[in-house]
Design an enzyme around this catalytic site. Sequence first.
Site, PDB file in Angstrom:
ATOM      1  CB  SER A   1      -0.951  -0.033   1.205  1.00 49.59           C
ATOM      2  OG  SER A   1      -1.942   0.962   1.085  1.00 49.59           O
TER       3      SER A   1
ATOM      4  CE  LYS B   1     -18.105  17.866  10.840  1.00 48.52           C
ATOM      5  NZ  LYS B   1     -16.871  18.325  10.176  1.00 48.52           N
TER       6      LYS B   1
END
Length: 359
Positions: free
Chosen positions: A193, A245
């Site tokens: 990664s 949010k």
Amino acid sequence: MAWTEDEDKAIKPLGEGQAQVDQMDEPGQSQLNHDKKVEGRENTSPSNEGGNKNTDKLWQLLEGTLKENLVEKRRARRWNIFFRSLTFSVIIAVFVVAMSETDISELDVQTNYVAVIPMEGQIGAGQPVDANVVLPLIDDAYAKPGIKALVLKMNSPGGSPVHSGIIYDAIQLKRKQYPNVPTYVVVEDLAASGGYYIASAVDHIYADKASLVGSIGVISAGFEATELLKKIGVERRVFTAGENKAFLDPFLPMAQSSIDKWQAVLDETHGQFIDAVKEGRGDRLKESSDLFTGAVFTGAQAVDLGLIDGLASFYQLLNSEYKGLEVLYFTEDKEPWEDVIKSFGVSVTNTFLESMRLQ
């Protein structure tokens, strides 16, 4: 009065016998003296009991003195351990400082060297591989004109794509500024990664045949526990200013629009990762359907896919390409006293544990 010598001799034995008789007790006097002696022994028995009590007090006092002496010896032993640990820590600190000064002097004198930067662990802010720490190390490695190569010892499972990208860009910039200084990554266990993201920025990548390389993908993991709240009879209350949010709150159901938006973010980040790998590796990459799917490959497989350039260890690289050159490690500049204080704390803790055991 006159007497003859024979009469004088006859009188002397009688006088001696009389003296002996005078010294003897009278017939009842012997029994009386015996009774007085017995009475005297009987009268002295209470004083013997008092003597025994005094003896017990003496032994108690002696026992208490010995115990106090033992406690003092134990206390002295604990302080000896404490001061020995402190002295050892100071010696280690002086040694570290001396070694640090030696490394700096060697760097000033040495003409040619290979710069090595270890990159081990998670990538991100406050993690072992932090861009805020690594970038100054890269600058330090190139600070002297004697640098002949930069080697990154890689052993990282990945982490922050942001910090990975920052380090990637810094290495690419150095390659342009110093085209005659080759850059390497030598993979130990992992370059996955974000770890491979960084590795793809260098000129050459090497790994062991069993190393794990790749994992070119982006992940965002979580869980949803809305049904769990229903089963236990709890209702989640969240107040936000902005409809998205709290879209990652695991205790609230996720709307499809939020899922699409978040997936777009991950796809964008993945695209940046792919572009960086393609730019770094170029034509060395081979066509493969699972190359950018997040799959992990062994070192031997990675060679066939063009993800790495060959199989070699760190020491094989140095011995084959840069044998005889000085190898200088560039790591985070920690104050020697930090390690000393840490070891001092361990020593103090051990000292108190020892004192607890002694008591």
